[in-house]
Design an enzyme around this catalytic site. Sequence first.
Site, PDB file in Angstrom:
ATOM      1  N   ARG A  97       2.635  -8.326   8.021  1.00  0.00           N
ATOM      2  CA  ARG A  97       3.292  -7.041   8.303  1.00  0.00           C
ATOM      3  C   ARG A  97       3.603  -6.964   9.781  1.00  0.00           C
ATOM      4  NH1 ARG A  97      -0.389  -2.810   4.870  1.00  0.00           N
ATOM      5  NH2 ARG A  97      -0.111  -3.934   2.914  1.00  0.00           N
TER       6      ARG A  97
ATOM      7  N   SER B  20       3.628  -1.780   2.055  1.00  0.00           N
ATOM      8  CA  SER B  20       2.812  -0.809   1.319  1.00  0.00           C
ATOM      9  C   SER B  20       3.092   0.638   1.712  1.00  0.00           C
ATOM     10  CB  SER B  20       1.340  -1.162   1.485  1.00  0.00           C
ATOM     11  OG  SER B  20       0.563  -0.405   0.597  1.00  0.00           O
ATOM     12  N   HIS B  21       2.079   1.312   2.233  1.00  0.00           N
ATOM     13  CA  HIS B  21       2.194   2.747   2.532  1.00  0.00           C
ATOM     14  C   HIS B  21       2.669   2.986   3.971  1.00  0.00           C
ATOM     15  CE1 HIS B  21      -1.672   0.937   3.144  1.00  0.00           C
ATOM     16  NE2 HIS B  21      -1.784   1.689   4.226  1.00  0.00           N
TER      17      HIS B  21
ATOM     18  N   ASP C 237       2.294   5.218  -3.673  1.00  0.00           N
ATOM     19  CA  ASP C 237       2.697   4.847  -2.309  1.00  0.00           C
ATOM     20  C   ASP C 237       3.995   4.021  -2.292  1.00  0.00           C
ATOM     21  OD1 ASP C 237       1.671   2.461  -3.311  1.00  0.00           O
ATOM     22  OD2 ASP C 237       0.972   1.797  -1.345  1.00  0.00           O
TER      23      ASP C 237
ATOM     24  N   ASP D 164       4.903   0.891  -2.292  1.00  0.00           N
ATOM     25  CA  ASP D 164       5.142  -0.197  -3.237  1.00  0.00           C
ATOM     26  C   ASP D 164       4.499   0.036  -4.591  1.00  0.00           C
ATOM     27  OD1 ASP D 164       2.609  -0.448  -2.068  1.00  0.00           O
ATOM     28  OD2 ASP D 164       2.544  -2.603  -2.449  1.00  0.00           O
TER      29      ASP D 164
ATOM     30  N   ASP E  13       1.312   0.690  -5.623  1.00  0.00           N
ATOM     31  CA  ASP E  13      -0.010   0.258  -6.086  1.00  0.00           C
ATOM     32  C   ASP E  13      -1.114   1.294  -5.848  1.00  0.00           C
ATOM     33  OD1 ASP E  13      -0.051  -0.152  -3.369  1.00  0.00           O
ATOM     34  OD2 ASP E  13      -0.679  -2.255  -3.452  1.00  0.00           O
ATOM     35  N   ARG E  14      -0.882   2.258  -4.968  1.00  0.00           N
ATOM     36  CA  ARG E  14      -1.906   3.290  -4.759  1.00  0.00           C
ATOM     37  C   ARG E  14      -1.617   4.527  -5.611  1.00  0.00           C
ATOM     38  NH1 ARG E  14      -3.854   3.573   1.541  1.00  0.00           N
ATOM     39  NH2 ARG E  14      -4.328   1.359   1.737  1.00  0.00           N
TER      40      ARG E  14
ATOM     41  N   GLU F 214     -10.959   1.073  -5.370  1.00  0.00           N
ATOM     42  CA  GLU F 214     -11.376   1.285  -3.985  1.00  0.00           C
ATOM     43  C   GLU F 214     -11.222   2.755  -3.629  1.00  0.00           C
ATOM     44  OE1 GLU F 214     -10.757  -1.918  -0.979  1.00  0.00           O
ATOM     45  OE2 GLU F 214      -8.819  -2.007  -1.982  1.00  0.00           O
ATOM     46  N   GLU F 215     -12.001   3.181  -2.641  1.00  0.00           N
ATOM     47  CA  GLU F 215     -11.921   4.584  -2.205  1.00  0.00           C
ATOM     48  C   GLU F 215     -10.570   4.908  -1.574  1.00  0.00           C
ATOM     49  OE1 GLU F 215     -11.636   5.106   1.239  1.00  0.00           O
ATOM     50  OE2 GLU F 215     -11.738   2.908   1.466  1.00  0.00           O
TER      51      GLU F 215
ATOM     52  N   LYS G  52      -3.681  -3.541  -7.607  1.00  0.00           N
ATOM     53  CA  LYS G  52      -3.951  -2.173  -8.010  1.00  0.00           C
ATOM     54  C   LYS G  52      -2.651  -1.570  -8.513  1.00  0.00           C
ATOM     55  CE  LYS G  52      -3.973  -1.135  -3.096  1.00  0.00           C
ATOM     56  NZ  LYS G  52      -4.852  -1.514  -2.008  1.00  0.00           N
TER      57      LYS G  52
ATOM     58  N   ARG H  94     -13.793   3.418  10.566  1.00  0.00           N
ATOM     59  CA  ARG H  94     -13.915   4.206   9.341  1.00  0.00           C
ATOM     60  C   ARG H  94     -15.393   4.484   9.096  1.00  0.00           C
ATOM     61  NH1 ARG H  94      -8.736   3.836   7.833  1.00  0.00           N
ATOM     62  NH2 ARG H  94      -7.725   1.834   7.416  1.00  0.00           N
TER      63      ARG H  94
HETATM   64  C1  G1P Z   1      -7.312  -0.444   3.885  1.00  0.00           C
HETATM   65  C2  G1P Z   1      -8.227   0.140   2.841  1.00  0.00           C
HETATM   66  C3  G1P Z   1      -8.604  -0.920   1.841  1.00  0.00           C
HETATM   67  C4  G1P Z   1      -7.348  -1.540   1.238  1.00  0.00           C
HETATM   68  C5  G1P Z   1      -6.447  -2.037   2.347  1.00  0.00           C
HETATM   69  C6  G1P Z   1      -5.111  -2.554   1.804  1.00  0.00           C
HETATM   70  O1  G1P Z   1      -7.977  -1.471   4.585  1.00  0.00           O
HETATM   71  O2  G1P Z   1      -9.377   0.689   3.418  1.00  0.00           O
HETATM   72  O3  G1P Z   1      -9.412  -0.351   0.833  1.00  0.00           O
HETATM   73  O4  G1P Z   1      -7.677  -2.593   0.383  1.00  0.00           O
HETATM   74  O5  G1P Z   1      -6.161  -0.974   3.258  1.00  0.00           O
HETATM   75  O6  G1P Z   1      -4.414  -1.565   1.099  1.00  0.00           O
HETATM   76  P1  G1P Z   1      -8.717  -1.263   6.014  1.00  0.00           P
HETATM   77  O7  G1P Z   1      -7.686  -0.678   6.949  1.00  0.00           O
HETATM   78  O8  G1P Z   1      -9.810  -0.274   5.784  1.00  0.00           O
HETATM   79  O9  G1P Z   1      -9.194  -2.610   6.397  1.00  0.00           O
HETATM   80 ZN    ZN Z   2       0.619  -0.225  -1.496  1.00  0.00          ZN
END
Ligand code: G1P
Ligand code: ZN
Length: 543
Positions: free
Chosen positions: A22, A113-114, A277, A279, A281-282, A363-364, A376, A496
């Site tokens: 990215r 992604s997002h 999101d 793409d 997947d969320r 995942e959270e 996902k 985090r």
């Molecule tokens: C974040 C999320 C994680 C997810 C990842 C990719 O990663 O916390 O659960 O798999 O984006 O979507 P992090 O920025 O925490 O490493």
């Molecule tokens: Zn995504």
Amino acid sequence: MELLTIETKPIEGQKPGTSGLRKKTHVFMGPHYLENFVEAIWAGIGGAAGKTFVLGGDGRYFNDRAAQVVLRMAAASGAAKIIVGTDALLSTPAASNLIRKRKTDGGIIMSASHNPGGPQEDFGIKFNTPNGGPAPEDVTNRIFEATKTIERYRILESQDVDISRPGMTSLGDMQIEVVDPVEDYASLMEELFDFDAISSLLKGGFRISFDAMHAVTGPYATAILEGRLGAPRGTVLNGTPSPDFGGGHPDPNPIWAKPLVDRMMSETAPDFGAASDGDGDRNMILGKGIYVTPSDSLAVLAANAQLAPGYRDGLAGVARSMPTSRALDQVANARGLDCYETPTGWKFFGNLLDDGRITLCGEESAGTGSDHVREKDGLWAVLLWLNILAETKQSVAEMLARHWQEFGRNYYSRHDYEAVDAARANDMMDALRAKLESLPGTVVHGLTVASADEFAYDDPVDGSRAEGQGIRISFEGGGRIVFRLSGTGTVGATLRVYLEDVETDPAQLQRPTDEALATVIACAEKIAQIAHYTGRTEPDVRT
Ligand code: G1P
Ligand code: ZN
């Protein structure tokens, strides 16, 4: 048409994570950058010759141009066939499905992604392997090595290929099959879920809203929810993908999807709300007047999945990423299911899914999925929720209330401290590491530390070990704090802090989360001295 071999130099890259590479869009658009990375992908997978790949992306700015480059490079490198979504659109889970269903040699997914899209924002590209999942580390390592040594790439000089409608075409000796991006995915959903039951629920006046956030799930949600399931037109909000996602941030959480959250909290709220999101997947799930945390959503889905036809035979097991709340573990315990705890990131679920050890995982960070693909899947989660609601005839709020009555409630929140000075953030983690051994048995704000360690994971399938996956501190009574530095942030470090506390008293199950977590939050500050190290007294984002 001419085959060109272009002399080039190694790219200033970075190691592609499992979410691929990215970068700012203008970096990808710079001379030879995208081309170098695509050539490095071919190198990392032992060449493209004779192979069949899936190609598609989330429709963000540069998606269409990048797709033409990939097509010309695949043809120049002797690929046999590319299966590409119309206009080069494919959601990440739909791409994963196509890779698996058509038994291809993998696929190239264009997405960040997002992250926001546009000339000033982000672009991304990643390779998924034949199982449909993100390339594992040995493959991404080889790709990365190739980016550092590349000297030339091959590309056809040709007109753009018309991929604006389904059908067969070709480029040089390579076949191109343009497919409707939604069709196969929608059919898979129809196999997994009882569309008649969901359809009757909707006909009975159950109102839903789906916010596609101007991203790729627009066409999917419109075709499935409004088309196949008969939800009224207008159910899908922001359903036309736009190159800059309407200027927004296509991340389905209460911050970025606030308009949907406001709607769900209003007097005129529909019964069910969801978003996905960039793409696809969320996911985010809401009921009338209630937001379902991703951790709770995973637990509710695990407890009720067998109500959907695709999961009628029960679950082989379940898994969650370590920082995800342990609400899932309560369900697994009660139902006698194996429950795996993996490091953050979807890739760790791949082996467990391929090996048949788990059926559901999440995942959270708003990711939920199952063994139907190897990514996902946002819309899948929405449809599983709808199938469950259609069977139980309960509201989202009732489902949650009953779930908490049965399994207890894991109050949960994540605090993010963004763009923190990276050295200070690492100092904080080092200081925590240094006191892990002395913490157990100490009492902090009335809570006794039961255990403290740095999470490491031994993959039960391939025996690989992942270390340094977050510091976790557990308290007697079920409370827990996890500290970890993000692996996806782009500026400085993102700290985090994941906060959790368990409540089983039936009278205490409906408290505001911040209030229920107040003591655990205070403990986090006391133990880690967040303000001291980061200079912040409040997180930037609470989810
Ligand atoms: C974040 C999320 C994680 C997810 C990842 C990719 O990663 O916390 O659960 O798999 O984006 O979507 P992090 O920025 O925490 O490493
Ligand atoms: Zn995504």
